[in-house]
Design an enzyme around this catalytic site. Structure first.
Site, PDB file in Angstrom:
ATOM      1  N   HIS A 106      -2.356   7.355   7.240  1.00  0.00           N
ATOM      2  CA  HIS A 106      -1.271   8.294   6.811  1.00  0.00           C
ATOM      3  C   HIS A 106      -1.991   9.688   6.294  1.00  0.00           C
ATOM      4  O   HIS A 106      -1.225  10.895   6.273  1.00  0.00           O
ATOM      5  CB  HIS A 106      -0.430   7.894   5.300  1.00  0.00           C
ATOM      6  CG  HIS A 106       0.384   6.846   5.672  1.00  0.00           C
ATOM      7  ND1 HIS A 106       1.536   7.146   6.315  1.00  0.00           N
ATOM      8  CD2 HIS A 106       0.679   5.565   5.436  1.00  0.00           C
ATOM      9  CE1 HIS A 106       2.429   6.020   6.351  1.00  0.00           C
ATOM     10  NE2 HIS A 106       1.888   5.144   5.762  1.00  0.00           N
ATOM     11  N   GLY A 131       0.904  -1.093  -0.067  1.00  0.00           N
ATOM     12  CA  GLY A 131       0.019  -0.047  -0.020  1.00  0.00           C
ATOM     13  C   GLY A 131       0.672   1.033  -0.115  1.00  0.00           C
ATOM     14  O   GLY A 131       2.094   1.273   0.481  1.00  0.00           O
ATOM     15  N   GLN A 143       3.030  10.029   1.307  1.00  0.00           N
ATOM     16  CA  GLN A 143       4.280   9.466   1.322  1.00  0.00           C
ATOM     17  C   GLN A 143       5.178   9.842   0.297  1.00  0.00           C
ATOM     18  O   GLN A 143       6.329   9.279   0.210  1.00  0.00           O
ATOM     19  CB  GLN A 143       3.776   7.889   1.490  1.00  0.00           C
ATOM     20  CG  GLN A 143       3.478   7.457   2.720  1.00  0.00           C
ATOM     21  CD  GLN A 143       3.349   5.617   2.543  1.00  0.00           C
ATOM     22  OE1 GLN A 143       2.406   5.262   2.149  1.00  0.00           O
ATOM     23  NE2 GLN A 143       4.438   5.021   3.206  1.00  0.00           N
ATOM     24  N   CYS A 158       6.302  -0.072   7.148  1.00  0.00           N
ATOM     25  CA  CYS A 158       6.171   1.150   6.331  1.00  0.00           C
ATOM     26  C   CYS A 158       7.197   1.460   5.470  1.00  0.00           C
ATOM     27  O   CYS A 158       8.272   1.472   5.890  1.00  0.00           O
ATOM     28  CB  CYS A 158       5.441   2.119   7.176  1.00  0.00           C
ATOM     29  SG  CYS A 158       4.921   3.489   6.450  1.00  0.00           S
ATOM     30  N   LEU A 159       6.928   1.706   4.184  1.00  0.00           N
ATOM     31  CA  LEU A 159       7.904   2.104   3.338  1.00  0.00           C
ATOM     32  C   LEU A 159       8.582   3.573   3.957  1.00  0.00           C
ATOM     33  O   LEU A 159       9.756   3.804   3.546  1.00  0.00           O
ATOM     34  CB  LEU A 159       7.502   2.518   1.981  1.00  0.00           C
ATOM     35  CG  LEU A 159       6.775   1.004   1.104  1.00  0.00           C
ATOM     36  CD1 LEU A 159       6.312   1.559  -0.138  1.00  0.00           C
ATOM     37  CD2 LEU A 159       7.917   0.337   0.861  1.00  0.00           C
ATOM     38  N   HIS A 213      -3.941   1.188   7.889  1.00  0.00           N
ATOM     39  CA  HIS A 213      -2.696   1.660   7.621  1.00  0.00           C
ATOM     40  C   HIS A 213      -2.447   2.954   6.751  1.00  0.00           C
ATOM     41  O   HIS A 213      -1.972   3.871   7.326  1.00  0.00           O
ATOM     42  CB  HIS A 213      -1.792   0.800   7.540  1.00  0.00           C
ATOM     43  CG  HIS A 213      -0.241   0.960   7.470  1.00  0.00           C
ATOM     44  ND1 HIS A 213       0.827   0.455   8.378  1.00  0.00           N
ATOM     45  CD2 HIS A 213       0.293   1.991   6.768  1.00  0.00           C
ATOM     46  CE1 HIS A 213       1.937   1.213   7.975  1.00  0.00           C
ATOM     47  NE2 HIS A 213       1.611   2.031   6.886  1.00  0.00           N
ATOM     48  N   GLU A 214      -3.161   2.706   5.785  1.00  0.00           N
ATOM     49  CA  GLU A 214      -3.124   3.734   4.869  1.00  0.00           C
ATOM     50  C   GLU A 214      -4.018   4.988   5.091  1.00  0.00           C
ATOM     51  O   GLU A 214      -3.418   6.029   4.691  1.00  0.00           O
ATOM     52  CB  GLU A 214      -3.346   3.261   3.195  1.00  0.00           C
ATOM     53  CG  GLU A 214      -2.216   1.892   2.763  1.00  0.00           C
ATOM     54  CD  GLU A 214      -0.664   2.324   2.783  1.00  0.00           C
ATOM     55  OE1 GLU A 214      -0.372   3.437   2.712  1.00  0.00           O
ATOM     56  OE2 GLU A 214      -0.228   1.457   3.211  1.00  0.00           O
TER      57      GLU A 214
HETATM   58 ZN   LIG Z   1       2.997   3.473   5.769  1.00  0.00          ZN
END
Ligand SMILES: [Zn+2]
Length: 172
Positions: free
Chosen positions: A135, A45, A50, A89-90, A131-132
């Protein structure tokens, strides 16, 4: 086009993203680029903040090749039962910790055709979407881990923040 991923310590990750007002070609291109970036970085995701774009949208693919492009989402938990899942997480590379979230949700969003969609989602996809979604409100999974886990990763996070700030200064 592959976007650069904003890392922990970047201010934009802590901002509340703005609603997408109009789904035009620019928005569609951004979403396509986000999908490309997600696959390139082997993520499941990716949320717009991000990649430095403070808009309420994200993309995801739980691993079955079904890409979802989610615009202006609203999430409602459908159960009080929490499920614990190890998350990463990226934007917070190298850290994986357990987070508890409702295991079943309702998500209402606008798709790229401008249609309002309501879906009931459970399991891994529900975790990814929550999670997304976080953000978009400037929340990161490391905010939601247990106090013990928080203590374990605090040094690493501080170092990451310092590194990000330094890199951003150089860019400016
Ligand atoms: Zn993340």
């Amino acid at each position: 086009m592959i976007y650069e991923i904003k890392k922990y310590g970047s201010d934009i990750l802590r901002e509340e993203a703005k609603n997408v007002e109009k789904i035009d070609d620019e928005i569609k291109t951004i979403l396509d680029n986000m999908v490309e970036t997600m696959y390139e970085t082997k993520g499941v995701g990716l949320a717009a903040p991000q990649v430095g774009i403070s808009l309420r949208m994200f993309v995801c693919d739980k691993g079955d090749g079904v890409v979802k492009k989610i615009i202006n989402p609203k999430i409602t938990p459908l159960t009080n039962t929490l499920t614990e899942c190890e998350e990463g997480c990226l934007s917070v590379p190298g850290i994986y910790k357990k987070v508890r979230r409702p295991e079943k949700i309702k998500i209402e969003y606008t798709n790229i055709d401008g249609e309002n969609v309501t879906e009931e989602v459970d399991d891994f996809l529900a975790i990814i979407m929550q999670h997304e979604y976080d953000h978009l409100d400037g929340i990161l999974f490391v905010d939601k881990v247990s106090p013990i886990a928080k203590r374990m990763i605090s040094r690493k996070l501080q170092a990451m923040k310092k590194e990000t700030k330094k890199a951003e200064e150089v860019e400016d």
